[in-house]
Write a protein that holds these residues in place. Structure first.
Motif, short mmCIF file in Angstrom:
data_model
loop_
_atom_site.label_atom_id
_atom_site.label_comp_id
_atom_site.label_asym_id
_atom_site.label_seq_id
_atom_site.Cartn_x
_atom_site.Cartn_y
_atom_site.Cartn_z
N GLU A 1 35.20 34.40 48.20
CA GLU A 1 35.88 33.85 48.59
C GLU A 1 36.56 32.32 48.95
O GLU A 1 36.91 31.21 48.26
CB GLU A 1 37.35 34.56 49.50
CG GLU A 1 39.12 34.30 49.95
CD GLU A 1 39.62 33.88 48.59
OE1 GLU A 1 40.23 33.01 48.64
OE2 GLU A 1 39.07 34.15 47.43
N LEU A 2 35.69 31.53 50.15
CA LEU A 2 35.16 30.58 50.54
C LEU A 2 34.67 29.54 49.14
O LEU A 2 35.47 28.02 49.11
CB LEU A 2 34.40 30.25 51.79
CG LEU A 2 34.40 28.92 52.51
CD1 LEU A 2 35.78 28.89 53.06
CD2 LEU A 2 32.89 28.86 53.48
N TRP A 3 34.15 30.12 48.48
CA TRP A 3 33.82 29.66 47.35
C TRP A 3 34.42 29.03 45.71
O TRP A 3 33.47 29.18 44.94
CB TRP A 3 31.84 29.09 47.26
CG TRP A 3 32.08 28.74 48.31
CD1 TRP A 3 31.71 27.79 49.56
CD2 TRP A 3 30.39 28.97 48.92
NE1 TRP A 3 30.84 27.47 50.29
CE2 TRP A 3 29.95 28.16 49.91
CE3 TRP A 3 28.84 29.51 47.87
CZ2 TRP A 3 28.71 28.28 50.93
CZ3 TRP A 3 27.67 29.83 49.36
CH2 TRP A 3 27.58 28.46 49.81
N LYS A 4 35.23 30.36 45.95
CA LYS A 4 35.97 30.86 44.71
C LYS A 4 35.52 31.19 43.95
O LYS A 4 35.34 30.80 42.49
CB LYS A 4 37.06 29.79 44.27
CG LYS A 4 37.68 29.06 45.14
CD LYS A 4 38.96 30.46 45.75
CE LYS A 4 40.20 29.89 46.16
NZ LYS A 4 41.01 31.30 47.23
N VAL B 1 41.59 51.72 33.29
CA VAL B 1 40.50 51.22 34.02
C VAL B 1 40.22 49.88 32.64
O VAL B 1 39.99 48.75 33.64
CB VAL B 1 38.97 52.35 34.02
CG1 VAL B 1 37.95 50.90 34.33
CG2 VAL B 1 38.94 53.12 34.95
N LYS B 2 39.83 50.05 32.60
CA LYS B 2 39.97 48.88 31.12
C LYS B 2 40.97 47.53 30.98
O LYS B 2 40.82 45.77 31.26
CB LYS B 2 40.32 49.12 29.60
CG LYS B 2 40.16 47.54 28.37
CD LYS B 2 40.11 48.53 27.23
CE LYS B 2 39.80 46.95 26.28
NZ LYS B 2 41.61 46.95 25.72
N ALA B 3 42.15 48.15 31.43
CA ALA B 3 43.13 47.15 31.16
C ALA B 3 43.14 46.44 32.93
O ALA B 3 43.33 45.09 33.03
CB ALA B 3 44.75 47.65 31.40
N ALA B 4 42.52 46.74 33.98
CA ALA B 4 42.44 46.62 35.43
C ALA B 4 41.45 45.16 35.28
O ALA B 4 41.46 44.51 36.32
CB ALA B 4 42.08 47.83 36.50
N GLY B 5 40.84 45.56 34.40
CA GLY B 5 39.38 44.97 34.72
C GLY B 5 39.43 43.62 33.71
O GLY B 5 39.21 42.53 34.21
N GLU B 6 40.54 43.82 32.72
CA GLU B 6 40.89 42.51 31.53
C GLU B 6 41.72 41.65 32.86
O GLU B 6 41.39 40.55 33.00
CB GLU B 6 41.75 42.85 30.93
CG GLU B 6 40.72 43.42 29.18
CD GLU B 6 41.90 43.86 28.87
OE1 GLU B 6 43.26 44.60 28.98
OE2 GLU B 6 41.41 44.33 27.75
N ARG B 7 42.44 42.44 33.94
CA ARG B 7 43.19 41.75 34.64
C ARG B 7 42.33 40.98 35.92
O ARG B 7 41.93 39.33 36.37
CB ARG B 7 44.11 42.35 35.68
CG ARG B 7 45.07 42.87 35.17
CD ARG B 7 47.05 43.19 35.81
NE ARG B 7 45.80 44.16 36.29
CZ ARG B 7 46.41 45.51 35.95
NH1 ARG B 7 46.80 46.15 33.96
NH2 ARG B 7 46.21 46.76 36.37
N ALA B 8 41.21 41.37 35.84
CA ALA B 8 40.61 40.92 37.38
C ALA B 8 39.67 40.13 36.84
O ALA B 8 39.24 38.92 37.67
CB ALA B 8 39.84 41.83 37.59
N LEU B 9 38.53 40.33 35.68
CA LEU B 9 38.02 39.52 35.18
C LEU B 9 38.49 37.64 34.60
O LEU B 9 37.69 36.73 34.86
CB LEU B 9 37.25 40.20 33.77
CG LEU B 9 36.61 41.74 33.60
CD1 LEU B 9 35.51 42.01 32.66
CD2 LEU B 9 35.16 40.63 34.48
N ALA B 10 40.24 38.03 34.03
CA ALA B 10 40.30 36.77 33.81
C ALA B 10 40.88 36.33 35.17
O ALA B 10 41.05 35.23 35.18
CB ALA B 10 42.00 37.12 33.11
N PHE B 11 41.37 36.86 36.32
CA PHE B 11 41.50 35.99 37.45
C PHE B 11 40.11 35.26 37.98
O PHE B 11 40.28 33.90 38.51
CB PHE B 11 42.53 36.94 38.80
CG PHE B 11 42.52 37.26 39.77
CD1 PHE B 11 43.34 36.77 39.81
CD2 PHE B 11 41.51 36.96 41.11
CE1 PHE B 11 44.09 35.79 41.12
CE2 PHE B 11 41.94 35.89 41.70
CZ PHE B 11 42.68 35.85 42.74
N GLY C 1 38.52 32.96 42.23
CA GLY C 1 38.22 33.85 43.26
C GLY C 1 37.72 35.22 43.38
O GLY C 1 38.63 35.63 41.61
N PRO C 2 37.48 35.31 43.50
CA PRO C 2 36.75 37.22 43.55
C PRO C 2 38.08 38.15 43.56
O PRO C 2 39.00 37.65 43.90
CB PRO C 2 35.91 37.29 44.84
CG PRO C 2 36.73 36.70 45.54
CD PRO C 2 36.96 35.37 45.09
#
Length: 336
Positions: A178-181, A230-240, A246-247
């Motif tokens: 998080e510190l280094w995004k 899972v796929k839908a959540a994965g797409e959101r997290a990966l895009a972020f 950051g993580p």
């Protein structure tokens, strides 16, 4: 043997979870079934004494890794712990090579020298199963740092379990990421029992999606038995993560049907509990039910199953007859 009756859910996708096309459903079904049949065969071979050492099966958790893989892009990396055969197959590693490594043969991904917990494939961007509980989290964070440094647009998908979530290096990694995004998606596969103790007895905070709160890392809980979710959540997290924010933490609420490893009788939970999960929430049966409702026939699905069994049987045959490593291999791949 009579077919097991399933009461898997077939209702419409929950709010926020898109429905799959027929092609997506078939892809998910085939890929999850490959993991299921592979792990069943590995369990059989372990019982026959053809696989030694530790062997942790992924049966029941298939939707997590397949859903995430469906959301990932070329160049994204995967790293995980010791329950790793499913992750290898999901990234496209060959069944023959994985099974041969389990039996300690020269055709294995680590030339027969690593076994169940130690396989890698740079080609498929799979950076290993790791036997040290939680140890892969700091390594996965390092992959994220490399991506950040190179500015290559890739994301490190770092898997670990509910038991590993209590390890100290996990929180050191969270802070640094998080510190280094850093572009890292931490996937916590919460199968509820770690090595054999219920999360309710071992964790003060059982909502693992909140584990990054003190570091300002967002997280969410996901139905890890539904490949669509899972796929839908994965797409959101990966895009972020890919956008430089950051993580991100995804807690996958999942369930393993077998014990922690092949040597675990799993007496800490009831047979009724396991059976309820298998009949009502099985990730593969959910997709199968939707395919049948969508017009795919039983014969179509039987054909897929036959093709998968042929692949797995071929891998088992190869892993049984492939030669063992030459003794000279003891002195190769050593860092001096």
């Amino acid at each position: 043997m009579a077919a097991r009756k399933s009461t898997a859910r077939t209702e419409a996708a929950p709010a926020g979870v898109p429905t799959f096309t027929k092609e997506q459903e078939l892809l998910a079904y085939r890929e999850m079934l490959l993991i299921r049949r592979f792990e069943e065969k590995a369990g059989q071979m372990y019982g026959m004494g053809l696989i030694g050492g530790f062997c942790h099966l992924y049966i029941g958790q298939e939707a997590v890794v397949i859903g995430m893989q469906m959301a990932m892009k070329q160049g994204d990396q995967v790293i995980t712990g010791y329950r790793d055969h499913g992750h290898m197959l999901a990234t496209g590693m060959e069944s023959r090579g994985v099974m041969a490594e389990l039996t300690g043969r020269r055709g294995g991904y680590s030339k027969g020298k690593g076994g169940s917990m130690h396989m890698f494939s740079i080609e498929k961007q799979f950076f290993g199963g790791h036997g040290i509980v939680g140890g892969q989290v700091s390594l996965g964070t390092g992959l994220g740092f490399a991506n950040h440094y190179r500015d290559n647009g890739a994301v490190s998908v770092t898997y670990f379990g509910d038991g590993a979530a209590n390890q100290g290096q996990v929180y050191e990694s969270f802070n640094m990421a998080e510190l280094w995004k850093l572009p890292v998606v931490y996937v916590i596969e919460n199968n509820k029992y770690a090595m054999g103790t219920s999360v309710n007895r071992a964790s003060a905070q059982t909502d693992f999606s909140k584990r990054g709160s003190s570091f300002n890392i967002p997280g969410e809980q996901v139905d890890g038995m539904d490949v669509r979710a899972v796929k839908a959540a994965g797409e959101r997290a990966l895009a972020f993560a890919r956008e430089g924010k950051g993580p991100y933490i995804l807690e996958m609420l999942t369930y393993r049907y077998r014990g922690h490893s092949m040597s675990d009788p799993a007496k800490y939970r009831s047979k009724e509990e396991v059976q309820k999960m298998r009949t009502e929430h099985d990730p593969i049966e959910q997709v199968r039910a939707r395919l049948l409702e969508g017009g795919v026939t039983e014969d179509d699905l039987k054909k897929i199953d036959a093709e998968i069994r042929e692949i797995v049987n071929d891998a088992a045959d190869f892993a049984t007859h492939d030669p063992e490593p030459d003794p000279s291999e003891l002195y190769t791949d050593i860092v001096r």
